[in-house]
Design an enzyme around this catalytic site. Structure first.
Site, PDB file in Angstrom:
ATOM      1  N   HIS A   9      -5.345  -8.780 -16.104  1.00 48.18           N
ATOM      2  CA  HIS A   9      -6.632  -8.346 -16.664  1.00 48.18           C
ATOM      3  C   HIS A   9      -6.780  -6.828 -16.539  1.00 48.18           C
ATOM      4  O   HIS A   9      -7.267  -6.164 -17.460  1.00 48.18           O
ATOM      5  CB  HIS A   9      -7.758  -9.063 -15.919  1.00 48.18           C
ATOM      6  N   GLU A  24       0.828  -1.212   0.000  1.00 47.30           N
ATOM      7  CA  GLU A  24       0.000   0.000   0.000  1.00 47.30           C
ATOM      8  C   GLU A  24       0.859   1.256   0.000  1.00 47.30           C
ATOM      9  O   GLU A  24       0.585   2.214  -0.737  1.00 47.30           O
ATOM     10  CB  GLU A  24      -0.919  -0.017   1.222  1.00 47.30           C
TER      11      GLU A  24
END
Length: 381
Positions: free
Chosen positions: A359, A81
């Site tokens: 993707h 993060e």
């Protein structure tokens, strides 16, 4: 100025724009990795991580920090993060530089860009001290300055699009802040994804316009209409993909494809699945919707995927009929087929992280292809 004439920009502007576009792609892909590995709340404070500019190395390092009471520290997630935040911050500085370069010949142009940036910068320490509303208001004021400037400026030197891109970056920072504050609220998570791809699209368009490598075609206008239609469908599909991810609906059909839980059309609840705002104070990690609502989201994503794939393959066929565009036609067709394959594999293999991230990257590459052609196509003089 002619819409297709070369903009008057700083001589290294295109290099900086391409660097920013490349970094934006990295931020998008790494952000997908963070989100799909469930690390989005691994640093419960913002912009620091348990009070640190980097991230703690061990749980005992955060025992005295208030954020440790919100969420247990996980080393293997926190670094993801915080690295993503640092990459995004670096991208923000590059976009700020582009905005300053583009606005340098405008009256009070640099002052307006710096004023907007200063307002946002002043809001960060306020947010860190719990003054969330004041921080948001300062950021919104900075946004207003940039949007007002963009409305007044032309694009002869790319000042308008540069200011808009900086405004999007600032809004992205707000969404990143709200992602933590509002505990992965789906509308914020989806907006954050769309904002990242919008930033990437604007930077790619700006980079191509500054590079000035036109593709001259007699039927450029008709092709641009096709491309804009494809961009609209792609934006819708990306938004639906973000909604699938934000609501943890990727595997709502189990491992079935093309069926869903063994049926061609299982029970769905579209009205509940597409409620955009559900209030604050709810932890959305893992999702809060029932099965029928998640299935509705997944089915919508699949249906639009079919429409988009057919449209883009038709566009590829249209490009294939133009000799100078055959390379782009093949690239577009391969990207579409690759995206469909990755989407199916995500379901059949139970959402493996590398394929899920790929993707997301594929969506960005499709966006790059369409934006590139929109930016470069022009009719003969």
């Amino acid at each position: 100025m002619n819409a297709y004439s070369r903009p008057s920009v700083y001589r290294h502007f295109h290099r900086i724009a391409w660097l920013a576009a490349g970094l934006a792609l990295c931020v998008i892909v790494f952000g997908a990795f963070v989100r799909l590995s469930n690390a989005g709340l691994s640093c419960p404070d913002w912009p620091t991580c348990y009070g640190r500019a980097a991230w703690p190395s061990a749980a005992q390092d955060v025992n005295d920090h208030a954020a440790s009471a919100i969420r247990p520290f996980e080393t293997h997630k926190a670094w993801r993060e915080q690295v993503h935040r640092h990459l995004a911050a670096t991208l923000g500085m590059l976009v700020l530089l582009l905005s300053l370069l583009a606005a340098r010949k405008r009256r009070w142009g640099i002052a307006q860009i710096l004023a907007a940036a200063a307002l946002v910068g002043c809001g960060i320490p306020l947010y860190m001290h719990g003054e969330h509303m004041a921080a948001s208001l300062l950021a919104i004021a900075g946004e207003a300055i940039l949007l007002a400037a963009a409305m007044r400026w032309s694009n002869s030197d790319l000042a308008r699009v540069a200011a808009l891109t900086l405004a999007v970056i600032i809004f992205q920072a707000l969404l990143g802040m709200w992602t933590v504050t509002w505990l992965l609220k789906p509308i914020v998570v989806m907006g954050h994804l769309l904002g990242g791809l919008t930033t990437f699209a604007l930077l790619v368009w700006m980079a191509w316009r500054a590079t000035d490598m036109p593709i001259t075609l007699a039927d450029a206008r008709a092709l641009r209409r096709w491309l804009i239609g494809g961009l609209c469908l792609l934006a819708l599909q990306i938004a639906l993909g973000g909604w699938v991810s934000a609501n943890y609906a990727a595997l709502s059909c189990g491992l079935d494809f093309p069926k869903c839980v063994g049926q061609w059309w299982p029970p769905t609840n579209f009205s509940e699945g597409f409620v955009l705002w559900r209030g604050v104070g709810v932890d959305y990690e893992g999702g809060v919707l029932d099965g029928a609502s998640r299935i509705a989201i997944q089915m919508a994503h699949r249906m639009v995927a079919v429409v988009l794939a057919v449209y883009l393959l038709a566009l590829a066929w249209r490009l294939l009929r133009t000799p100078s565009m055959r390379g782009w036609a093949v690239a577009l067709a391969l990207l579409v087929c690759g995206q469909v394959t990755l989407g199916i594999l995500n379901v059949k293999l139970s959402l493996p992280l590398p394929i899920a991230v790929a993707h997301n990257a594929g969506a960005a590459l499709l966006l790059f292809t369409l934006i590139t052609l929109v930016a470069r196509l022009r009719r003969p003089d």
